[in-house]
Design a protein around this motif. Structure first.
Motif, PDB file in Angstrom:
ATOM      1  N   VAL A   1       1.966 -10.320 -15.342  1.00 35.50           N
ATOM      2  CA  VAL A   1       1.919  -9.862 -14.264  1.00 35.50           C
ATOM      3  C   VAL A   1       3.437 -10.411 -13.323  1.00 35.50           C
ATOM      4  CG1 VAL A   1       0.847  -9.527 -11.760  1.00 35.50           C
ATOM      5  CG2 VAL A   1      -0.541  -9.733 -13.726  1.00 35.50           C
ATOM      6  N   VAL A   2       3.554 -11.862 -13.391  1.00 40.88           N
ATOM      7  CA  VAL A   2       4.771 -12.296 -12.909  1.00 40.88           C
ATOM      8  C   VAL A   2       6.027 -11.560 -13.577  1.00 40.88           C
ATOM      9  CG1 VAL A   2       6.166 -14.089 -12.395  1.00 40.88           C
ATOM     10  CG2 VAL A   2       3.894 -14.474 -12.023  1.00 40.88           C
ATOM     11  N   ALA A   3       5.973 -11.264 -15.044  1.00 42.32           N
ATOM     12  CA  ALA A   3       7.091 -10.507 -15.689  1.00 42.32           C
ATOM     13  C   ALA A   3       7.266  -9.197 -14.938  1.00 42.32           C
ATOM     14  CB  ALA A   3       6.808 -10.865 -16.989  1.00 42.32           C
ATOM     15  N   GLY A   4       6.240  -8.695 -14.776  1.00 38.23           N
ATOM     16  CA  GLY A   4       6.274  -7.184 -14.358  1.00 38.23           C
ATOM     17  C   GLY A   4       7.107  -7.131 -12.965  1.00 38.23           C
ATOM     18  N   LEU A   5       6.418  -8.251 -11.900  1.00 36.37           N
ATOM     19  CA  LEU A   5       6.989  -8.335 -10.891  1.00 36.37           C
ATOM     20  C   LEU A   5       8.441  -8.621 -10.706  1.00 36.37           C
ATOM     21  CD1 LEU A   5       4.240 -10.335  -9.131  1.00 36.37           C
ATOM     22  CD2 LEU A   5       5.256  -8.149  -8.078  1.00 36.37           C
TER      23      LEU A   5
ATOM     24  N   GLY B   1       5.909  -1.017 -12.661  1.00 38.79           N
ATOM     25  CA  GLY B   1       5.215  -0.783 -11.506  1.00 38.79           C
ATOM     26  C   GLY B   1       3.611  -0.624 -11.559  1.00 38.79           C
ATOM     27  N   VAL B   2       3.238  -0.095 -12.573  1.00 35.95           N
ATOM     28  CA  VAL B   2       2.013   0.332 -12.804  1.00 35.95           C
ATOM     29  C   VAL B   2       1.022  -0.927 -13.301  1.00 35.95           C
ATOM     30  CG1 VAL B   2       0.383   1.551 -14.244  1.00 35.95           C
ATOM     31  CG2 VAL B   2       2.281   2.876 -13.545  1.00 35.95           C
ATOM     32  N   ILE B   3       1.812  -1.883 -13.937  1.00 40.75           N
ATOM     33  CA  ILE B   3       1.115  -3.145 -14.221  1.00 40.75           C
ATOM     34  C   ILE B   3       0.988  -4.080 -13.220  1.00 40.75           C
ATOM     35  CG2 ILE B   3       1.791  -5.351 -15.427  1.00 40.75           C
ATOM     36  CD1 ILE B   3       3.179  -3.631 -17.742  1.00 40.75           C
ATOM     37  N   ILE B   4       2.001  -4.024 -12.154  1.00 37.48           N
ATOM     38  CA  ILE B   4       1.819  -4.770 -10.677  1.00 37.48           C
ATOM     39  C   ILE B   4       0.436  -4.055 -10.086  1.00 37.48           C
ATOM     40  CG2 ILE B   4       2.817  -5.270  -8.557  1.00 37.48           C
ATOM     41  CD1 ILE B   4       5.540  -4.875 -10.312  1.00 37.48           C
ATOM     42  N   PHE B   5       0.536  -2.845  -9.972  1.00 34.24           N
ATOM     43  CA  PHE B   5      -0.398  -1.987  -9.118  1.00 34.24           C
ATOM     44  C   PHE B   5      -1.944  -2.639  -9.754  1.00 34.24           C
ATOM     45  CE2 PHE B   5      -2.875   1.846  -8.288  1.00 34.24           C
ATOM     46  CZ  PHE B   5      -3.152   1.774  -6.886  1.00 34.24           C
ATOM     47  N   VAL B   6      -2.026  -2.726 -11.052  1.00 38.82           N
ATOM     48  CA  VAL B   6      -3.136  -3.248 -11.555  1.00 38.82           C
ATOM     49  C   VAL B   6      -3.451  -4.723 -11.486  1.00 38.82           C
ATOM     50  CG1 VAL B   6      -4.835  -3.409 -13.536  1.00 38.82           C
ATOM     51  CG2 VAL B   6      -3.479  -1.316 -13.011  1.00 38.82           C
TER      52      VAL B   6
ATOM     53  N   CYS C   1       0.897  -1.300   0.083  1.00 42.06           N
ATOM     54  CA  CYS C   1       0.064   0.053  -0.069  1.00 42.06           C
ATOM     55  C   CYS C   1       0.745   1.301  -0.037  1.00 42.06           C
ATOM     56  CB  CYS C   1      -0.863  -0.020   1.397  1.00 42.06           C
ATOM     57  SG  CYS C   1      -2.142  -1.255   1.123  1.00 42.06           S
ATOM     58  N   ALA C   2       1.854   1.238   0.828  1.00 42.28           N
ATOM     59  CA  ALA C   2       2.635   2.581   0.985  1.00 42.28           C
ATOM     60  C   ALA C   2       3.616   2.705  -0.327  1.00 42.28           C
ATOM     61  CB  ALA C   2       3.584   2.341   2.133  1.00 42.28           C
ATOM     62  N   HIS C   3       4.124   1.349  -0.519  1.00 38.28           N
ATOM     63  CA  HIS C   3       4.974   1.329  -1.882  1.00 38.28           C
ATOM     64  C   HIS C   3       4.279   1.977  -3.155  1.00 38.28           C
ATOM     65  CE1 HIS C   3       8.766  -0.199  -3.455  1.00 38.28           C
ATOM     66  NE2 HIS C   3       8.206  -0.114  -4.718  1.00 38.28           N
ATOM     67  N   ALA C   4       3.065   1.293  -3.342  1.00 40.93           N
ATOM     68  CA  ALA C   4       2.185   1.820  -4.705  1.00 40.93           C
ATOM     69  C   ALA C   4       1.765   3.230  -4.566  1.00 40.93           C
ATOM     70  CB  ALA C   4       1.009   0.824  -4.419  1.00 40.93           C
TER      71      ALA C   4
ATOM     72  N   LEU D   1      -8.388   4.841  -3.707  1.00 35.79           N
ATOM     73  CA  LEU D   1      -9.183   4.033  -3.666  1.00 35.79           C
ATOM     74  C   LEU D   1      -8.849   2.449  -3.936  1.00 35.79           C
ATOM     75  CD1 LEU D   1     -12.540   3.908  -3.332  1.00 35.79           C
ATOM     76  CD2 LEU D   1     -12.782   3.863  -5.765  1.00 35.79           C
ATOM     77  N   LEU D   2      -8.100   2.278  -5.013  1.00 34.65           N
ATOM     78  CA  LEU D   2      -7.526   1.015  -5.204  1.00 34.65           C
ATOM     79  C   LEU D   2      -6.891   0.307  -4.145  1.00 34.65           C
ATOM     80  CD1 LEU D   2      -8.086  -1.221  -7.334  1.00 34.65           C
ATOM     81  CD2 LEU D   2      -6.016  -0.252  -8.487  1.00 34.65           C
TER      82      LEU D   2
END
Lengths: 122, 143
Positions: free
Chosen positions: B92-96, B49-54, A69-72, A106-107
């Motif tokens: 997702v794993v590739a992004g990670l 980072g954005v890919i992982i977040f989603v 959460c913090a990292h994102a 929110l996410l």
């Protein structure tokens, strides 16, 4: 004095430290979990369920969830301030950035509640 | 002073009163700059980072389902045999993996290692090579 009201740690240095500490927690958790999955090719439900219901795994998972959460948040804030600003996308930049960051919060909050729910099996 | 003004004028209200032509070159237009390898690995760190977040939503969903009951665990195993699900999980794993490896390089550079121009290029090359191997290995593991 300029104060950035949309950052997380209330100072850049604090964000910098939080980003790195959370990164290490996430790296250890992700590598550990991935390692477990690779080492256990014929994983069954009982073993999987026992892993996630153990106290030490709940501690590790909750630490990883909070770190995520913090990292994102800090990562998304960094990206938003770099690309979603008036210079890059025009005069609506600040409004768009505010909406983007609100969507991120929110996410992140959904992930936090959902993650806790998964871990404690409510 | 003129240099500073002319660099900032195009993006601010200064254009309204400064006698500048709109078609003069914009030297700080990031989109037109050449991207060296360290810049590409840096932007990929952000994109991953954005890919992982989603993508976390997908992983949390799979985790929730797999822990619900023996039958749901079986359902998840069943889904993971589909090529589409395999591809998404691999993505997702590739992004990670990329984010992890580029992040480790970042932490190493925080200690002052590899901060020269050549060090930065070498570090970026190493990130590309190591993450390519890791991502291919992950693909082999998933399929």
């Amino acid at each position: 004095m300029v104060k950035n009201v949309m950052s997380f740690g209330r100072s850049g240095l604090s964000d910098w430290v939080i980003q790195r500490v959370s990164a290490v927690i996430l790296a250890v958790y992700f590598v550990g979990l991935l390692g477990f999955l690779v080492m256990t090719p014929d994983l069954g439900y009982a073993e999987w369920q026992a892993l996630f219901s153990s106290t030490w795994m709940r501690i590790a998972s909750l630490a990883a969830l909070l770190a995520l959460c913090a990292h994102a948040w800090i990562g998304m804030w960094t990206i938003a301030t770099d690309y979603l600003n008036n210079y890059m996308i025009g005069s609506k930049g600040t409004v768009i950035r505010f909406l983007f960051q609100a969507a991120c919060v929110l996410l992140i909050f959904i992930y936090l509640v959902w993650g806790v729910q998964i871990l404690w099996g409510l | 002073m003129w240099l500073v003004l002319s660099l900032t004028a195009s993006s601010s209200a200064l254009t309204k009163w400064l006698p500048v032509k709109d078609n003069r070159p914009k030297n700080l237009e990031l989109q037109t700059l050449h991207f060296p390898l360290p810049a590409i690995t840096s932007i990929l760190h952000r994109i991953s980072g954005v890919i992982i977040f989603v993508g976390i939503a997908i992983l949390l969903f799979l985790l929730a389902e797999s822990l619900r009951s023996e039958q749901d665990f079986g359902n998840v195993q069943q889904w993971l045999t589909s090529p589409l699900v395999k591809f998404v999980v691999w993505g997702v794993v590739a992004g990670l993996l990329y984010h992890l490896i580029a992040g480790i390089k970042h932490l190493i550079m925080d200690t002052g290692v590899g901060e020269t121009l050549q060090g930065g290029i070498n570090g970026a090359r190493l990130v590309v090579i190591v993450s390519a191997i890791a991502i291919i290995a992950a693909g082999v593991w998933i399929w």
